[in-house]
Design a protein around this motif. Structure first.
Motif, PDB file in Angstrom:
ATOM      1  N   SER A 302      35.239  32.336  43.890  1.00 32.83           N
ATOM      2  CA  SER A 302      36.480  33.082  44.055  1.00 32.83           C
ATOM      3  C   SER A 302      36.785  33.785  42.742  1.00 32.83           C
ATOM      4  CB  SER A 302      37.628  32.181  44.486  1.00 32.83           C
ATOM      5  OG  SER A 302      37.677  31.035  43.694  1.00 32.83           O
ATOM      6  N   VAL A 303      37.378  34.966  42.845  1.00 30.36           N
ATOM      7  CA  VAL A 303      37.701  35.768  41.657  1.00 30.36           C
ATOM      8  C   VAL A 303      39.153  36.236  41.728  1.00 30.36           C
ATOM      9  CG1 VAL A 303      35.311  36.545  41.343  1.00 30.36           C
ATOM     10  CG2 VAL A 303      36.888  37.938  42.710  1.00 30.36           C
ATOM     11  N   ILE A 304      39.711  36.486  40.566  1.00 28.20           N
ATOM     12  CA  ILE A 304      41.078  37.008  40.458  1.00 28.20           C
ATOM     13  C   ILE A 304      40.992  38.398  39.845  1.00 28.20           C
ATOM     14  CG2 ILE A 304      43.294  36.731  39.270  1.00 28.20           C
ATOM     15  CD1 ILE A 304      42.837  33.709  39.311  1.00 28.20           C
ATOM     16  N   VAL A 305      41.625  39.391  40.481  1.00 26.63           N
ATOM     17  CA  VAL A 305      41.676  40.734  39.898  1.00 26.63           C
ATOM     18  C   VAL A 305      43.111  41.035  39.465  1.00 26.63           C
ATOM     19  CG1 VAL A 305      39.739  41.613  41.276  1.00 26.63           C
ATOM     20  CG2 VAL A 305      42.074  41.787  42.173  1.00 26.63           C
ATOM     21  N   GLY A 306      43.225  41.915  38.463  1.00 25.76           N
ATOM     22  CA  GLY A 306      44.559  42.317  38.016  1.00 25.76           C
ATOM     23  C   GLY A 306      45.214  41.350  37.043  1.00 25.76           C
ATOM     24  N   PHE A 307      44.386  40.519  36.373  1.00 24.32           N
ATOM     25  CA  PHE A 307      44.944  39.612  35.357  1.00 24.32           C
ATOM     26  C   PHE A 307      45.457  40.453  34.201  1.00 24.32           C
ATOM     27  CE2 PHE A 307      45.526  35.469  33.649  1.00 24.32           C
ATOM     28  CZ  PHE A 307      45.386  35.597  32.274  1.00 24.32           C
ATOM     29  N   PRO A 308      46.520  40.007  33.511  1.00 20.92           N
ATOM     30  CA  PRO A 308      47.076  40.805  32.401  1.00 20.92           C
ATOM     31  C   PRO A 308      46.000  41.299  31.441  1.00 20.92           C
ATOM     32  CG  PRO A 308      48.507  38.939  32.808  1.00 20.92           C
ATOM     33  CD  PRO A 308      47.308  38.771  33.708  1.00 20.92           C
ATOM     34  N   GLY A 309      46.043  42.604  31.167  1.00 22.28           N
ATOM     35  CA  GLY A 309      45.103  43.184  30.203  1.00 22.28           C
ATOM     36  C   GLY A 309      43.781  43.605  30.819  1.00 22.28           C
ATOM     37  N   ASP A 328      27.028  34.439  48.132  1.00 21.33           N
ATOM     38  CA  ASP A 328      26.889  34.347  49.589  1.00 21.33           C
ATOM     39  C   ASP A 328      28.243  34.278  50.281  1.00 21.33           C
ATOM     40  OD1 ASP A 328      23.786  33.780  49.716  1.00 21.33           O
ATOM     41  OD2 ASP A 328      24.638  32.599  48.072  1.00 21.33           O
ATOM     42  N   ARG A 329      29.199  33.650  49.594  1.00 18.58           N
ATOM     43  CA  ARG A 329      30.556  33.556  50.123  1.00 18.58           C
ATOM     44  C   ARG A 329      31.518  33.847  48.981  1.00 18.58           C
ATOM     45  NH1 ARG A 329      27.429  33.350  53.695  1.00 18.58           N
ATOM     46  NH2 ARG A 329      27.008  31.710  55.221  1.00 18.58           N
ATOM     47  N   LEU A 330      32.582  34.604  49.227  1.00 25.39           N
ATOM     48  CA  LEU A 330      33.481  34.975  48.133  1.00 25.39           C
ATOM     49  C   LEU A 330      34.908  35.148  48.627  1.00 25.39           C
ATOM     50  CD1 LEU A 330      32.936  37.377  45.229  1.00 25.39           C
ATOM     51  CD2 LEU A 330      34.752  37.975  46.813  1.00 25.39           C
ATOM     52  N   GLY A 331      35.840  34.638  47.808  1.00 23.28           N
ATOM     53  CA  GLY A 331      37.271  34.866  48.049  1.00 23.28           C
ATOM     54  C   GLY A 331      37.831  35.623  46.853  1.00 23.28           C
ATOM     55  N   VAL A 332      38.755  36.558  47.075  1.00 31.32           N
ATOM     56  CA  VAL A 332      39.342  37.330  45.972  1.00 31.32           C
ATOM     57  C   VAL A 332      40.857  37.297  46.080  1.00 31.32           C
ATOM     58  CG1 VAL A 332      39.028  39.478  47.300  1.00 31.32           C
ATOM     59  CG2 VAL A 332      39.460  39.579  44.819  1.00 31.32           C
ATOM     60  N   PHE A 333      41.516  37.149  44.944  1.00 29.60           N
ATOM     61  CA  PHE A 333      42.977  37.066  44.891  1.00 29.60           C
ATOM     62  C   PHE A 333      43.489  38.063  43.861  1.00 29.60           C
ATOM     63  CE2 PHE A 333      43.136  33.209  47.375  1.00 29.60           C
ATOM     64  CZ  PHE A 333      41.912  32.617  47.122  1.00 29.60           C
ATOM     65  N   THR A 334      44.673  38.600  44.096  1.00 31.91           N
ATOM     66  CA  THR A 334      45.313  39.412  43.052  1.00 31.91           C
ATOM     67  C   THR A 334      46.126  38.464  42.177  1.00 31.91           C
ATOM     68  OG1 THR A 334      47.201  39.803  44.512  1.00 31.91           O
ATOM     69  CG2 THR A 334      45.483  41.483  44.486  1.00 31.91           C
ATOM     70  N   TYR A 335      46.136  38.735  40.892  1.00 31.77           N
ATOM     71  CA  TYR A 335      46.858  37.861  39.960  1.00 31.77           C
ATOM     72  C   TYR A 335      48.339  37.846  40.307  1.00 31.77           C
ATOM     73  CZ  TYR A 335      49.178  36.166  35.748  1.00 31.77           C
ATOM     74  OH  TYR A 335      49.985  35.473  34.877  1.00 31.77           O
ATOM     75  N   SER A 336      48.933  36.655  40.385  1.00 25.06           N
ATOM     76  CA  SER A 336      50.397  36.574  40.502  1.00 25.06           C
ATOM     77  C   SER A 336      50.883  35.649  39.405  1.00 25.06           C
ATOM     78  CB  SER A 336      50.826  36.097  41.883  1.00 25.06           C
ATOM     79  OG  SER A 336      50.826  34.699  41.987  1.00 25.06           O
ATOM     80  N   GLU A 337      51.840  36.154  38.628  1.00 28.18           N
ATOM     81  CA  GLU A 337      52.322  35.410  37.466  1.00 28.18           C
ATOM     82  C   GLU A 337      53.039  34.142  37.899  1.00 28.18           C
ATOM     83  OE1 GLU A 337      54.200  37.530  34.030  1.00 28.18           O
ATOM     84  OE2 GLU A 337      55.892  36.215  34.538  1.00 28.18           O
ATOM     85  N   GLU A 338      52.689  33.013  37.293  1.00 25.50           N
ATOM     86  CA  GLU A 338      53.337  31.732  37.599  1.00 25.50           C
ATOM     87  C   GLU A 338      54.083  31.251  36.358  1.00 25.50           C
ATOM     88  OE1 GLU A 338      52.895  31.937  41.274  1.00 25.50           O
ATOM     89  OE2 GLU A 338      53.697  30.081  40.425  1.00 25.50           O
TER      90      GLU A 338
END
Ligand code: SF4
Length: 442
Positions: A302-309, A328-338
């Motif tokens: 899994s990867v996160i896009v849009g992390f600060p900077g 072979d399998r992938l999940g992608v998330f947009t960065y959300s500030e916690e």
């Protein structure tokens, strides 16, 4: 005195409906709660509308998940306002993280519990002392009976800058190797054939135990458990992946050639800002070495896009890396500030539309990678575990290959009436980007 017994009897007759939100670690927690209550004679029911007591095991990971948890609580609170529900209990990560605020804002909730608060929940509902020394053995599986999750540790010692889990689940606490093997055996006795090994970071399993234990030791022991067909490993952290795991995969009888290893990004600048503990070269070397040493291994990430900077260069580096490694399998998330994470101290400077566009680009790339890989399987044979009948197509079953975990990966549509939980040999007739169509091998 009589009234005390009357209220005890009243309490004991209660029925309970459990709503489990969030990740599979929360599923295991809900199973432990359910198992403990059922073993105390409490009736567990499937419909919220018919319940005396509702327990909501919440998720507090990121914005959307928190929103969902709040909405589910408010729905249950409506039942209470209508006098259809006696008691509303809230547990899990959202409750652990925001208990004070929630207590003020949600007076309809009778009691808030934190994560892994099994003992207090049990005692609150049953008014009995919680005696069981290892509640796991009383888990009531919420999954189909042929597969189950094995939570090998709770909490996390890592400090990934985007992640609030350590704030909700605390420091890592591994379970003893002996306990886990015993639980695996008891799950087999209950019909489990596929064991899915989970943790926040499975690759640091046992580091907190004294004497220290290691994941490769645990997997080697689990691989000896008779009656298990498949063992699947999730949540491996790239910077903690020990070389000692490679021979375990190679020589295993039951550990499937599948590895869930979230990389989160591939540019050194982003990996450093995310505090992932390794750089791009280290990550590439690890994955190429795994591909080389275990050619049949399928990799999920899994990867996160849009992390600060995150610059366009960083993102291009990620895209090129995904093209190169061909997960072979992938999940992608947009960065959300916690809040309260170290990431929250950074300026969330990637515009929302850019985050979404980058997520779409990753999805488009993965769509073609997955489609091409699936096309290569047409005419090939593979083992498939049958999860259920297909609700949309009569005479068709829905299953998974050894390369697919439940709920998050691909499915295999199989023609015929086949027993749920059976593992059959099948031939792939056709393939889409995220699904296969197969027939039982004659
Ligand atoms: S490994 Fe990182 S992302 Fe995973 S739970 Fe721990 S801190 Fe969060």
């Amino acid at each position: 005195m009589l009234s005390v017994f009357a209220s005890l009897r009243e309490k004991m007759k209660k029925n309970v409906h459990i709503i489990s939100l969030g990740c599979v670690k929360n599923t295991v927690d809900s199973e432990i709660i359910a198992g403990g209550l059922e073993s105390a004679g409490i009736e567990l029911i499937d419909e919220a509308e018919d319940a005396d007591t509702i327990i909501i095991n919440t998720c507090g990971f990121i914005g959307d998940a928190k929103q969902e948890s709040v909405e589910v609580i408010l729905e249950a609170a409506e039942l209470k306002k209508k006098g259809k529900l006696e008691e509303l209990l809230v547990a899990g990560c959202l409750s652990a993280r925001y208990r004070d605020e929630l207590t003020k804002e949600m007076p309809e909730v009778d009691k808030f519990f934190v994560t892994e608060d099994f003992k207090r929940i049990f005692e609150h509902i049953t008014t009995k002392p919680h005696l069981a020394d290892d509640p796991d053995h009383k888990r009531k599986l919420l999954t189909p009976r042929h597969y189950a999750y094995l939570k090998i540790s709770e909490g996390c010692d890592n400090v990934c800058s985007f992640c609030a889990i350590p704030l909700m689940r605390g420091k890592q606490r591994s379970r003893s190797l002996e306990d886990l093997v015993e639980e695996a055996r008891s799950l087999v006795k209950r019909g489990v054939r596929e064991l899915i090994v989970i943790a926040q970071d499975s690759t640091t399993y046992g580091w907190d135990l004294r004497p220290k234990r290691y994941l490769h030791e645990l997997l080697t022991e689990l691989d000896q458990v008779d009656g298990l067909d498949w063992i699947r490993l999730h949540y491996a952290h790239p910077s903690h992946f020990s070389r000692k795991l490679i021979p375990v995969f190679k020589n295993a009888r039951r550990i499937v050639p599948y590895l869930d290893i979230p990389v989160q990004h591939a540019s050194t600048a982003m990996l450093t800002a995310m505090k992932r503990g390794l750089d791009a070269d280290g990550l590439r070397r690890l994955l190429l070495n795994l591909r080389n040493e275990i050619p049949e291994l399928k990799l999920r990430t899994s990867v996160i896009v849009g992390f600060p900077g995150e610059t366009q260069d960083d993102f291009d580096t990620l895209l090129n890396f995904l093209e190169e490694i061909q997960f072979d399998r992938l999940g992608v998330f947009t960065y959300s500030e916690e809040e309260d994470t170290s990431g929250a101290e950074l300026e969330d400077d990637v515009p929302p539309d850019v985050k979404v566009s980058r997520m779409d680009q990753v999805m488009d790339l993965q769509h073609s990678i997955s489609f091409n890989k699936n096309q290569e399987l047409i005419g090939k044979e593979l083992d498939v575990i049958i999860d259920s009948t297909d609700p949309d197509v009569a005479g068709q079953m829905i299953g998974r290959s050894i390369w697919d975990a439940p709920e998050i990966d691909q499915v295999v549509y199989i023609s015929g009436e086949i027993e749920q939980g059976a593992i059959i040999r099948a031939v792939v007739d056709d393939a889409g980007p995220y699904e296969l169509y197969a027939s039982p091998k004659n």
